[in-house]
Every structure is written in structure tokens, then in C-alpha cells.
Motif scaffolding. Structure first.
Motif, short mmCIF file in Angstrom:
data_model
loop_
_atom_site.label_atom_id
_atom_site.label_comp_id
_atom_site.label_asym_id
_atom_site.label_seq_id
_atom_site.Cartn_x
_atom_site.Cartn_y
_atom_site.Cartn_z
N ARG A 111 0.86 -1.19 0.00
CA ARG A 111 0.00 0.00 0.00
C ARG A 111 0.89 1.24 0.00
NH1 ARG A 111 -5.14 -0.03 1.48
NH2 ARG A 111 -4.97 1.64 3.03
N PHE A 112 0.69 2.10 -1.00
CA PHE A 112 1.54 3.26 -1.13
C PHE A 112 0.86 4.52 -0.60
CE2 PHE A 112 -0.90 3.12 -5.07
CZ PHE A 112 -1.16 4.45 -5.38
N GLY A 113 1.66 5.40 -0.05
CA GLY A 113 1.19 6.70 0.39
C GLY A 113 1.88 7.79 -0.42
N PRO A 119 -4.08 20.38 -1.10
CA PRO A 119 -5.36 19.78 -1.46
C PRO A 119 -5.68 19.84 -2.95
CG PRO A 119 -5.58 21.11 0.52
CD PRO A 119 -4.21 21.37 -0.02
N LYS A 120 -5.31 20.92 -3.62
CA LYS A 120 -5.60 21.02 -5.05
C LYS A 120 -4.78 20.02 -5.86
CE LYS A 120 -7.28 25.79 -5.18
NZ LYS A 120 -8.65 25.37 -5.55
N SER A 121 -3.59 19.71 -5.39
CA SER A 121 -2.79 18.67 -6.04
C SER A 121 -3.49 17.32 -5.91
CB SER A 121 -1.40 18.60 -5.41
OG SER A 121 -0.70 19.80 -5.57
N ILE A 122 -3.99 17.03 -4.72
CA ILE A 122 -4.68 15.76 -4.50
C ILE A 122 -5.91 15.65 -5.39
CG2 ILE A 122 -5.88 14.36 -2.77
CD1 ILE A 122 -3.97 15.60 -0.67
N GLU A 123 -6.62 16.75 -5.57
CA GLU A 123 -7.78 16.75 -6.46
C GLU A 123 -7.42 16.31 -7.87
OE1 GLU A 123 -9.59 20.57 -6.42
OE2 GLU A 123 -10.14 20.50 -4.30
N LEU A 138 -3.86 2.34 -2.77
CA LEU A 138 -3.51 3.64 -2.20
C LEU A 138 -3.91 3.68 -0.73
CD1 LEU A 138 -2.59 6.64 -2.49
CD2 LEU A 138 -4.96 7.15 -3.13
N ALA A 139 -2.92 3.83 0.15
CA ALA A 139 -3.23 3.98 1.58
C ALA A 139 -3.83 5.35 1.84
CB ALA A 139 -1.96 3.78 2.40
N ALA A 140 -3.19 6.39 1.33
CA ALA A 140 -3.69 7.77 1.47
C ALA A 140 -2.75 8.69 0.72
CB ALA A 140 -3.75 8.19 2.95
N GLU A 141 -3.26 9.88 0.43
CA GLU A 141 -2.43 10.96 -0.10
C GLU A 141 -2.68 12.17 0.79
OE1 GLU A 141 -1.34 13.39 -4.20
OE2 GLU A 141 -2.59 11.59 -4.29
N ARG A 165 5.35 10.21 8.24
CA ARG A 165 5.01 9.42 9.43
C ARG A 165 3.50 9.24 9.57
NH1 ARG A 165 9.63 12.26 13.21
NH2 ARG A 165 11.23 10.64 12.92
N GLU A 166 2.74 10.26 9.23
CA GLU A 166 1.28 10.11 9.26
C GLU A 166 0.82 9.05 8.26
OE1 GLU A 166 -0.63 13.87 8.70
OE2 GLU A 166 0.47 14.85 10.32
N LEU A 167 1.41 9.05 7.09
CA LEU A 167 1.05 8.06 6.07
C LEU A 167 1.39 6.65 6.54
CD1 LEU A 167 2.21 9.97 2.88
CD2 LEU A 167 -0.14 9.26 3.37
N SER A 168 2.52 6.51 7.20
CA SER A 168 2.95 5.20 7.67
C SER A 168 2.17 4.75 8.90
CB SER A 168 4.45 5.24 7.99
OG SER A 168 4.86 4.06 8.65
N GLU A 169 2.13 5.59 9.92
CA GLU A 169 1.60 5.17 11.22
C GLU A 169 0.08 5.21 11.29
OE1 GLU A 169 3.60 7.74 13.93
OE2 GLU A 169 5.60 7.02 13.36
N LYS A 170 -0.55 6.14 10.58
CA LYS A 170 -2.01 6.28 10.66
C LYS A 170 -2.73 5.66 9.46
CE LYS A 170 -1.80 10.51 13.43
NZ LYS A 170 -2.21 11.95 13.51
#
Length: 216
Positions: A111-113, A119-123, A138-141, A165-170
Motif C-alpha cells: 500500500r503506497f502513500g 489539497p488542489k494537487s490531491i484533487e 492507495l493507503a492515502a495521499e 510518518r502520518e502516512l505510515s503510522e495512521k
């Protein structure tokens, strides 16, 4: 004549071009192909909105059409602006760093983060993730809430590490992608600090282009 890979920064900030050019130095083989990194002068200072991305499509296409000396092209912007237009316009292979970065990351984790600018990039990125058919991996962006120029600086690293760290731990990501070509200089330092594989998407795209050109 030595073959050539042309890596194009669609924004007009030469510091970004310099940063990712330095990051691919190890891929510059003495026997070739040559890897040339250039800046699209017509581009915005940073590609941070859909309008920015749309504005570089035709200039990118025209540049590729003019560069008949190139054997492959890399679009060094994480939203891969204009990639389909450019692929239809030129016979040479065209690599986008988001597409290349995602598939490279999937070879190093379940699972990649993604560490995004804002936010506009994520959109812009998420619909493309769905288009590539890898949304389930996708874990999260998550956003840095920084500009392209800010993310390129050494002072951005603490914030990049925090989001990693947020992407990994949460979110449970076991592999990470730097979601902007301007972050290239942070890859090794982040990988050492976080203890997870970190993909720089420009490196991934140039690796794929290099293999394609060498085997042609």
C-alpha cells in the motif's frame, strides 16, 4: 549519434529542474544515452492547480514535436499534464512521473502513500489513480500545504517527514511516493529517516525511459 532522453520540467522554476537533474546523476551512463533536463519557459512558476496543468499541455506537445533529436521524453510533473496528447503527437515513448512513480512504488510495497503539495494537487492526482486502476492499493495521499518552491527547499524536510510518518503510522502505507518533482533532493534523507522505501517519481520515469531506449 548518442541517443537522448529529454526530461521536461513543465513549470518555469529552474531550481526544480536542477534538483531533479542532480537526483538522476547516477543514471547518466558514460556510454549513453544522454539525459538532458530542460525547463519549459512558458510554464507557470509552479504547477499547483488544474488551470496550471492545463496551461502547459500545448506547449509541452509543441516542444516535443520540435525536439526530433530525442528518443524518449519524460514529463517531470506529478500530475502528468498532457501525457495523452503528447503520446498521440510524437512517435517516441513519453513517460509521466506519476504513472511511473506509482508502478515503481507498487513493486516495493502493498500500500503506497503519496506526499502531495496541497489539497488542489490531491484533487488532480486521485482521478488519475483511479484511471490507472490502482486505487485499492492507495493507503492515502496527504498534503504538505507548501508550494512547489517551498517543497524544494531544505527547510521543507521536517514537514515532509511529519507527513510521511502520518502516512505510515495512521494510514498504513508501507511505501511512499514524493508527489512533486521538486521534492527530488529529499528522497534518500527521507528513506533513511522513515525506514520505508521512498520513490522519487522522476527517477522512476527516467529509469523506465532508460531501459526502453537501451533496448530499442
Amino acid at each position: 549519434m548518442m541517443k537522448k532522453i529529454l526530461v521536461i520540467n513543465p513549470n518555469s522554476n529552474p531550481a526544480v529542474t536542477e534538483g531533479f537533474s542532480d537526483s538522476i546523476e547516477a543514471l547518466r551512463l558514460t556510454s549513453g544515452p544522454e539525459i538532458e533536463c530542460i525547463t519549459l519557459e512558458e510554464g507557470p512558476w509552479g504547477i499547483e492547480t488544474q488551470e496550471h496543468a492545463d496551461s502547459v499541455v500545448i506547449p509541452l506537445r509543441d516542444l516535443m514535436l520540435a525536439r526530433t533529436d530525442a528518443d524518449a521524453f519524460v514529463i517531470a510533473c506529478y500530475s502528468d499534464p498532457g501525457i495523452e496528447v503528447c503520446r498521440k503527437a510524437v512517435p517516441e515513448p513519453v513517460f509521466g512521473i506519476q504513472e511511473s512513480g506509482v508502478f515503481a512504488a507498487l513493486q516495493r510495497g502493498e500500500r503506497f502513500g503519496v506526499i502531495a503539495l496541497g489539497p488542489k494537487s490531491i484533487e488532480r492526482h486521485l482521478p488519475y489513480i483511479r484511471h490507472l486502476g490502482v486505487e485499492s492499493r492507495l493507503a492515502a495521499e496527504l498534503p504538505l500545504n507548501l508550494s512547489v518552491e517551498e517543497s524544494e527547499s531544505e527547510g521543507a524536510f521536517p514537514r515532509i517527514l511529519q507527513v510521511a510518518r502520518e502516512l505510515s503510522e495512521k494510514a498504513g502505507a508501507d511505501t511512499l511516493i514524493l508527489g512533486c518533482a521538486g521534492m527530488a533532493r529529499h528522497r534518500q534523507k527521507l528513506e533513511n529517516a522513515i525506514g520505508l522505501p521512498v520513490t522519487d517519481p522522476t527517477q522512476a520515469a527516467v529509469c523506465q525511459a532508460l531501459g526502453t531506449v537501451l533496448l530499442a
